[in-house]
Design an enzyme around this catalytic site. Structure first.
Site, PDB file in Angstrom:
ATOM      1  N   GLY A  46       0.833  -1.189   0.000  1.00 52.92           N
ATOM      2  CA  GLY A  46       0.000   0.000   0.000  1.00 52.92           C
ATOM      3  C   GLY A  46       0.869   1.241   0.000  1.00 52.92           C
ATOM      4  O   GLY A  46       2.077   1.169   0.285  1.00 52.92           O
ATOM      5  N   GLN A  51       2.763  10.126   1.629  1.00 52.93           N
ATOM      6  CA  GLN A  51       4.099   9.527   1.520  1.00 52.93           C
ATOM      7  C   GLN A  51       4.838  10.010   0.263  1.00 52.93           C
ATOM      8  O   GLN A  51       6.046   9.847   0.154  1.00 52.93           O
ATOM      9  CB  GLN A  51       4.007   7.994   1.516  1.00 52.93           C
ATOM     10  CG  GLN A  51       3.557   7.436   2.867  1.00 52.93           C
ATOM     11  CD  GLN A  51       3.387   5.934   2.809  1.00 52.93           C
ATOM     12  OE1 GLN A  51       2.370   5.434   2.314  1.00 52.93           O
ATOM     13  NE2 GLN A  51       4.367   5.195   3.307  1.00 52.93           N
ATOM     14  N   LEU A  89       6.733   1.681   4.421  1.00 52.47           N
ATOM     15  CA  LEU A  89       7.712   2.069   3.395  1.00 52.47           C
ATOM     16  C   LEU A  89       8.399   3.377   3.765  1.00 52.47           C
ATOM     17  O   LEU A  89       9.479   3.673   3.254  1.00 52.47           O
ATOM     18  CB  LEU A  89       7.025   2.191   2.027  1.00 52.47           C
ATOM     19  CG  LEU A  89       6.478   0.871   1.463  1.00 52.47           C
ATOM     20  CD1 LEU A  89       5.687   1.124   0.195  1.00 52.47           C
ATOM     21  CD2 LEU A  89       7.605  -0.131   1.200  1.00 52.47           C
ATOM     22  N   HIS A 130      -3.537   0.733   7.948  1.00 54.46           N
ATOM     23  CA  HIS A 130      -2.243   1.410   7.887  1.00 54.46           C
ATOM     24  C   HIS A 130      -2.305   2.610   6.942  1.00 54.46           C
ATOM     25  O   HIS A 130      -1.852   3.712   7.277  1.00 54.46           O
ATOM     26  CB  HIS A 130      -1.178   0.402   7.425  1.00 54.46           C
ATOM     27  CG  HIS A 130       0.202   0.953   7.366  1.00 54.46           C
ATOM     28  ND1 HIS A 130       1.163   0.657   8.307  1.00 54.46           N
ATOM     29  CD2 HIS A 130       0.785   1.797   6.477  1.00 54.46           C
ATOM     30  CE1 HIS A 130       2.283   1.306   7.997  1.00 54.46           C
ATOM     31  NE2 HIS A 130       2.080   1.990   6.880  1.00 54.46           N
ATOM     32  N   GLU A 131      -2.886   2.411   5.738  1.00 52.36           N
ATOM     33  CA  GLU A 131      -2.941   3.508   4.754  1.00 52.36           C
ATOM     34  C   GLU A 131      -3.888   4.615   5.215  1.00 52.36           C
ATOM     35  O   GLU A 131      -3.606   5.797   5.030  1.00 52.36           O
ATOM     36  CB  GLU A 131      -3.353   2.990   3.374  1.00 52.36           C
ATOM     37  CG  GLU A 131      -2.383   2.001   2.751  1.00 52.36           C
ATOM     38  CD  GLU A 131      -0.923   2.371   2.916  1.00 52.36           C
ATOM     39  OE1 GLU A 131      -0.568   3.572   2.839  1.00 52.36           O
ATOM     40  OE2 GLU A 131      -0.121   1.452   3.157  1.00 52.36           O
ATOM     41  N   HIS A 134      -2.146   6.857   7.519  1.00 55.76           N
ATOM     42  CA  HIS A 134      -1.278   7.833   6.834  1.00 55.76           C
ATOM     43  C   HIS A 134      -2.064   9.082   6.443  1.00 55.76           C
ATOM     44  O   HIS A 134      -1.538  10.198   6.471  1.00 55.76           O
ATOM     45  CB  HIS A 134      -0.683   7.218   5.562  1.00 55.76           C
ATOM     46  CG  HIS A 134       0.600   6.469   5.782  1.00 55.76           C
ATOM     47  ND1 HIS A 134       1.738   7.058   6.274  1.00 55.76           N
ATOM     48  CD2 HIS A 134       0.923   5.169   5.548  1.00 55.76           C
ATOM     49  CE1 HIS A 134       2.702   6.155   6.339  1.00 55.76           C
ATOM     50  NE2 HIS A 134       2.245   4.998   5.909  1.00 55.76           N
TER      51      HIS A 134
HETATM   52 NI    NI Z   1       3.315   3.247   5.871  1.00 57.18          NI
END
Ligand code: NI
Length: 186
Positions: A46, A51, A89, A130-131, A134
């Protein structure tokens, strides 16, 4: 479509909240394509717009060859608990155990603005959570009581000595290195 640099921990843009998307235009389509290309290149499961330095409510998730393009996503229902290894990431070289909901239902819009609902459990549910974090400027490390909970996993062949040291440390902690490397990353 391009592979772009992923911002890493410490960059203040990772802490910006994604703004609602109102125009389902070429810029949005380019951003979604860049997110997908960059996620696949990493590789990860993802990636969220902050990001890549874009404070917009857009993320992609890809698990088992199913690609989800999520515009203005929100969790409308959640159930159960699941504790597993998770990476990001934007925090390369580490994973940690994070407790998430076992299953979530997400309502989002696609790239042309059409609303849809999708459910995800386990690995997929973790990637959605998780996404979506963000998009709130939140990172998984925020859930940790201490930085000591971060588990180094090496960076995959860039430094063999470092990778071996990381594997030895994982085994010392009773964690299968292959399992740690297969942890969700988004
Ligand atoms: Ni992440």
């Amino acid at each position: 479509m391009s592979v772009l640099p992923i911002l890493t921990l410490g960059d203040p843009r990772l802490r910006l909240r994604g703004q609602p998307v109102e125009s389902f235009n070429k810029f949005l389509h380019g951003l979604i394509d860049d997110l997908t290309d960059t996620m696949r290149h990493a590789p990860g499961v993802g990636l969220a717009a902050p990001q890549l330095g874009e404070a917009l409510n857009v993320a992609v998730v890809e698990v088992e060859d199913r690609l989800f393009e999520l515009v203005n996503p929100r969790i409308v229902r959640a159930d159960g608990e699941d504790r597993d290894l998770e990476g990001c990431l934007s925090i390369p070289g580490y994973v940690a155990y994070v407790t998430r909901k076992e299953k979530v239902w997400v309502v989002a819009q696609n790239r042309v603005g059409k609303k849809f609902k999708v459910a995800g459990s386990g690995f997929l549910g973790r990637a959605f959570q998780h996404e979506l974090d963000h998009l709130q400027g939140k990172l998984y490390v925020d859930y940790l009581a201490s930085p000591d909970e971060l588990i180094p996993v090496g960076r995959g062949g860039m430094d063999e000595e470092q990778d071996q040291a990381a594997d030895a440390e994982l085994e010392r902690r009773g964690i299968d290195p292959e399992r740690a490397k297969a942890a969700s990353r988004g």
